[in-house]
Structure formats: structure tokens, C-alpha cells
Design a protein around this motif. Structure first.
Motif, PDB file in Angstrom:
ATOM      1  N   GLN A 193       6.757   0.439 -17.957  1.00 61.10           N
ATOM      2  CA  GLN A 193       6.022   0.496 -16.696  1.00 61.10           C
ATOM      3  C   GLN A 193       6.721   1.535 -15.841  1.00 61.10           C
ATOM      4  N   PHE A 194       5.965   2.524 -15.352  1.00 61.07           N
ATOM      5  CA  PHE A 194       6.558   3.653 -14.662  1.00 61.07           C
ATOM      6  C   PHE A 194       5.980   3.809 -13.269  1.00 61.07           C
ATOM      7  N   MET A 214       4.164   2.190 -41.969  1.00 69.11           N
ATOM      8  CA  MET A 214       4.719   3.471 -41.602  1.00 69.11           C
ATOM      9  C   MET A 214       4.039   4.006 -40.345  1.00 69.11           C
ATOM     10  N   LYS A 215       2.705   3.838 -40.270  1.00 72.24           N
ATOM     11  CA  LYS A 215       1.963   4.307 -39.107  1.00 72.24           C
ATOM     12  C   LYS A 215       2.446   3.598 -37.842  1.00 72.24           C
ATOM     13  N   LYS A 216       2.692   2.286 -37.961  1.00 72.49           N
ATOM     14  CA  LYS A 216       3.179   1.498 -36.827  1.00 72.49           C
ATOM     15  C   LYS A 216       4.559   1.989 -36.382  1.00 72.49           C
ATOM     16  N   LEU A 217       5.429   2.305 -37.350  1.00 72.77           N
ATOM     17  CA  LEU A 217       6.761   2.805 -37.047  1.00 72.77           C
ATOM     18  C   LEU A 217       6.669   4.143 -36.326  1.00 72.77           C
ATOM     19  N   LEU A 218       5.803   5.056 -36.826  1.00 70.47           N
ATOM     20  CA  LEU A 218       5.646   6.357 -36.171  1.00 70.47           C
ATOM     21  C   LEU A 218       5.110   6.197 -34.760  1.00 70.47           C
ATOM     22  N   HIS A 219       4.191   5.245 -34.553  1.00 72.79           N
ATOM     23  CA  HIS A 219       3.669   5.003 -33.212  1.00 72.79           C
ATOM     24  C   HIS A 219       4.779   4.519 -32.286  1.00 72.79           C
ATOM     25  N   THR A 220       5.606   3.602 -32.791  1.00 75.13           N
ATOM     26  CA  THR A 220       6.716   3.087 -31.991  1.00 75.13           C
ATOM     27  C   THR A 220       7.679   4.207 -31.640  1.00 75.13           C
ATOM     28  N   ILE A 221       7.983   5.067 -32.621  1.00 78.94           N
ATOM     29  CA  ILE A 221       8.885   6.185 -32.361  1.00 78.94           C
ATOM     30  C   ILE A 221       8.271   7.142 -31.353  1.00 78.94           C
ATOM     31  N   SER A 222       6.980   7.451 -31.521  1.00 76.67           N
ATOM     32  CA  SER A 222       6.300   8.355 -30.596  1.00 76.67           C
ATOM     33  C   SER A 222       6.274   7.783 -29.191  1.00 76.67           C
ATOM     34  N   LEU A 223       5.967   6.489 -29.074  1.00 74.40           N
ATOM     35  CA  LEU A 223       5.938   5.849 -27.773  1.00 74.40           C
ATOM     36  C   LEU A 223       7.319   5.880 -27.132  1.00 74.40           C
ATOM     37  N   ALA A 224       8.340   5.570 -27.908  1.00 73.30           N
ATOM     38  CA  ALA A 224       9.699   5.581 -27.371  1.00 73.30           C
ATOM     39  C   ALA A 224      10.097   6.978 -26.940  1.00 73.30           C
ATOM     40  N   THR A 225       9.764   7.984 -27.730  1.00 66.66           N
ATOM     41  CA  THR A 225      10.103   9.356 -27.387  1.00 66.66           C
ATOM     42  C   THR A 225       9.394   9.780 -26.112  1.00 66.66           C
ATOM     43  N   ALA A 226       8.109   9.506 -26.021  1.00 70.71           N
ATOM     44  CA  ALA A 226       7.352   9.875 -24.830  1.00 70.71           C
ATOM     45  C   ALA A 226       7.881   9.142 -23.606  1.00 70.71           C
ATOM     46  N   THR A 227       8.185   7.872 -23.771  1.00 72.69           N
ATOM     47  CA  THR A 227       8.690   7.071 -22.668  1.00 72.69           C
ATOM     48  C   THR A 227      10.024   7.596 -22.171  1.00 72.69           C
ATOM     49  N   LEU A 228      10.914   7.900 -23.092  1.00 72.88           N
ATOM     50  CA  LEU A 228      12.233   8.384 -22.683  1.00 72.88           C
ATOM     51  C   LEU A 228      12.142   9.771 -22.069  1.00 72.88           C
ATOM     52  N   CYS A 229      11.190  10.589 -22.516  1.00 74.12           N
ATOM     53  CA  CYS A 229      10.983  11.892 -21.882  1.00 74.12           C
ATOM     54  C   CYS A 229      10.517  11.704 -20.445  1.00 74.12           C
ATOM     55  N   LEU A 230       9.608  10.742 -20.241  1.00 76.01           N
ATOM     56  CA  LEU A 230       9.151  10.454 -18.891  1.00 76.01           C
ATOM     57  C   LEU A 230      10.287   9.978 -18.010  1.00 76.01           C
ATOM     58  N   MET A 231      11.148   9.135 -18.586  1.00 77.23           N
ATOM     59  CA  MET A 231      12.251   8.596 -17.794  1.00 77.23           C
ATOM     60  C   MET A 231      13.271   9.670 -17.460  1.00 77.23           C
ATOM     61  N   SER A 232      13.306  10.755 -18.208  1.00 78.65           N
ATOM     62  CA  SER A 232      14.264  11.806 -17.913  1.00 78.65           C
ATOM     63  C   SER A 232      13.620  12.940 -17.127  1.00 78.65           C
ATOM     64  N   SER A 233      12.408  12.717 -16.637  1.00 76.45           N
ATOM     65  CA  SER A 233      11.744  13.747 -15.849  1.00 76.45           C
ATOM     66  C   SER A 233      12.466  13.930 -14.526  1.00 76.45           C
ATOM     67  N   PRO A 234      12.285  15.106 -13.880  1.00 75.02           N
ATOM     68  CA  PRO A 234      12.994  15.382 -12.640  1.00 75.02           C
ATOM     69  C   PRO A 234      12.715  14.385 -11.529  1.00 75.02           C
ATOM     70  N   SER A 235      11.557  13.698 -11.583  1.00 76.85           N
ATOM     71  CA  SER A 235      11.231  12.752 -10.524  1.00 76.85           C
ATOM     72  C   SER A 235      12.074  11.485 -10.603  1.00 76.85           C
TER      73      SER A 235
END
Length: 177
Positions: free
Chosen positions: A164-165, A1-22
Motif C-alpha cells: 500500500q503506497f 513458475m508463472k506465479k513465482l515470476l509474478h511475485t518477483i515482478s511485483l516485489a521488484t516493482a514495489t521496491l522500485c516504487l519505495m526507492s523513488s525520490p518521493s
């Protein structure tokens, strides 16, 4: 479960970064799924009783500003009471699948465009590129209505999503102040 939450958190953070104004905003979020679908290929096999059409060889699908290419494409459709224009419900793509728009490129080994649900799913060594930023995983779902993207990790990468960003250049200080 911890691994799943980490994957979800990473995906959420990554997609937020990808949708940043830059970074460029996704054109796919506002994609009009009611536009005509144009398909070309080297060969077509019709299975009318089954409501399927199988396109093979350098398949290209265009709908508005979105283009999908693959080795093979199976179109699932329904023809109601002999209507000449069948209603397409789903497209299944296999082999070197690539989806492009003005702002991103998605690739994988297979893909499904669920026209009814307005959902695109790609699987098998998925690469999602937007500008100079790249995400990698095993399975990607992209909701064309909400713009929500979900990326699952690769088993070969310990079940993790990789990203990679690009980082904007530092601005030089203005010495005239």
C-alpha cells in the motif's frame, strides 16, 4: 513458475516504487556494520563452550542508527585464543521482532542478522514500513551492502506480497500564467 515470476515482478516493482525520490531512501543501505553492537536485556545466559549468549526479556540491540528489539536474542560468537572481545557472527531474534532506522521499520515473528554476510532476514507476517507506504509478506531479506530487499509472499494471502503506497497530492494549477 508463472506465479513465482509474478511475485518477483511485483516485489521488484514495489521496491522500485519505495526507492523513488518521493520516498525517503533507506538508511540501512549505508549502515556501517563494523560499528559496536550494544545489547541490553532483562537476563543473560552464557554458553561459552558453545559460543552462544542468550538474552531474554525486552531485548534491545543498537548498532549505529539501527535498533533491533525482540523477546529473545541468541548471539553466536567466536573467542579466539582467549581473546576478551569475542567476534560476533550472527544474531537470532525471536518474538515480536522489530528493526527500526531513521527511514523505515521492519517487523516479524523472527529475525536473523548475519553480521559476517551483512544480511538481515525477517520472517513470519513481515511488515516493511517506509513513510506512509507499507509492504507485507512472509519473509524479507535486506542486504545492508547493496540495499537490495527481497520479500516473499504470505501463504495466507495466496502466496502474494501486498503493498500500500501513499500518492503525492496533486499540485494545484497556477492560474496567474
Amino acid at each position: 513458475m508463472k506465479k513465482l515470476l509474478h511475485t518477483i515482478s511485483l516485489a521488484t516493482a514495489t521496491l522500485c516504487l519505495m526507492s523513488s525520490p518521493s520516498l525517503a531512501q533507506s538508511v540501512l543501505k549505508s549502515h556501517d556494520t563494523y560499528q559496536a553492537i550494544d545489547i541490553s536485556a532483562e537476563r543473560l545466559e552464557m554458553k561459552q563452550k558453545e559460543g552462544r549468549a542468550i538474552f531474554k526479556g525486552a531485548v534491545t540491540v543498537k548498532q549505529g542508527k539501527m535498533t533491533l528489539s525482540a523477546d529473545t536474542l541468541t548471539v553466536f560468537y567466536q573467542a579466539e585464543n582467549g581473546v576478551e572481545n569475542p567476534s560476533i557472527s550472527r544474531l537470532d531474534a525471536e518474538g515480536s521482532v522489530k528493526l527500526t532506522s531513521a527511514s523505515e521499520t521492519l517487523s516479524g515473528e523472527w529475525g536473523v542478522y548475519d553480521v559476517d554476510r551483512r544480511l538481515i532476514t525477517l520472517g513470519g507476517d513481515v511488515v516493511f514500513t517506509q513513510g506512509d507506504s507499507t509492504l507485507k509478506g512472509n519473509r524479507l531479506e535486506f542486504d545492508l551492502v547493496s540495499g537490495l530487499a527481497k520479500l516473499d509472499g504470505n501463504a495466507s494471502e495466496d502466496g502474494r506480497v501486498r503493498g500500500q503506497f501513499s500518492v503525492p497530492s496533486a499540485k494545484k494549477p497556477d492560474n496567474n500564467q
